[in-house]
Design an enzyme around this catalytic site. Structure first.
Site: not given
Length: 242
Positions: A24, A72
């Protein structure tokens, strides 16, 4: 949340067999430099190389990287398209290094939304590296923990069998590997974001503020040292109280 200062040398005591990482911070890393988000994803590929090499050198058996979640797909279409193109490029470019370093590649997740060319490239890379013995690199793309559990339950039910713990676990896409003993998440967030919900039931969770493009071998060593100091009880009491 604060990183431990790196110490010299690799961390080997109490080494986990399987390390999973939520990568991340690519977008924030790019934005901090006045660049578009895809710039951060490209820098993140360099961090993947560093971490894969460090994990192999330290004797990790399985390294799983969470590269693209099912959620996503909600990102801007241009970013998603560029991510898929980057994945295609990386699979082609990194294959010789995987072969040279004896690393087996597996790509897990729901891939029906991928192009036929990308699915073919994934299958080819998996086949070519299938016998590599040094380490297994698992890349989770189009993956979600809830999806994994549901698809496993559907497989068991389709055979007319009872949905038991063992039957369900055997149908997870990670069934051939031990559950991760250690999960690392970069980027400062303290959540697992629908990643390996079943498999992480008793994993040790290590969160760091370091953004993924800055991840390196010292960061991995920090996490491994922290893990080596943990007492894994699996619901039991501390040894001192036993």
């Amino acid at each position: 949340m604060t990183r431990v200062s790196p110490k010299s040398g690799p961390a080997t005591p109490g080494l986990p067999r399987h390390v999973a990482i939520i990568m991340d911070g690519n977008g924030r890393w790019a934005q901090a430099r006045g660049q578009p988000r895809p710039f951060g994803h490209q820098a993140g590929v360099k961090a993947v190389r560093r971490i894969v090499g460090a994990a192999r050198d330290r004797g990790i058996e399985v390294l799983t990287l969470f590269a693209f979640s099912q959620e996503n797909w909600k990102r801007p279409p241009l970013e998603v398209r560029l991510l898929m193109e980057l994945l295609m490029t990386v699979l082609e470019r990194e294959l010789p290094d995987l072969q040279a370093n004896g690393i087996r590649l597996r790509v897990i997740g729901e891939h029906s939304g991928f192009s036929a060319a990308l699915r073919a490239r994934i299958a080819e890379a998996e086949q070519l590296t299938a016998r590599n013995p040094a380490m297994t690199l698992v890349v989770a793309v189009g993956y979600g923990g809830q999806w994994d559990i549901v698809q496993a339950a559907q497989r068991v039910a389709a055979r007319g069998e009872a949905i038991t713990h063992d039957a369900l676990e055997a149908e997870l896409v990670t069934a051939e590997w031990p559950a991760p003993e250690l999960l690392i998440r970069t980027g400062g967030e303290c959540r697992i974001s629908n990643f390996m919900l079943w498999q992480l039931a008793y994993s040790e969770l290590y969160f760091t503020d370091v953004l993924w493009p800055d991840a390196d071998a010292p960061l991995l060593d920090d996490a491994l040292r922290w893990y080596a100091g943990r007492e894994r009880r699996f619901g039991g009491v501390p040894q001192a109280q036993a």
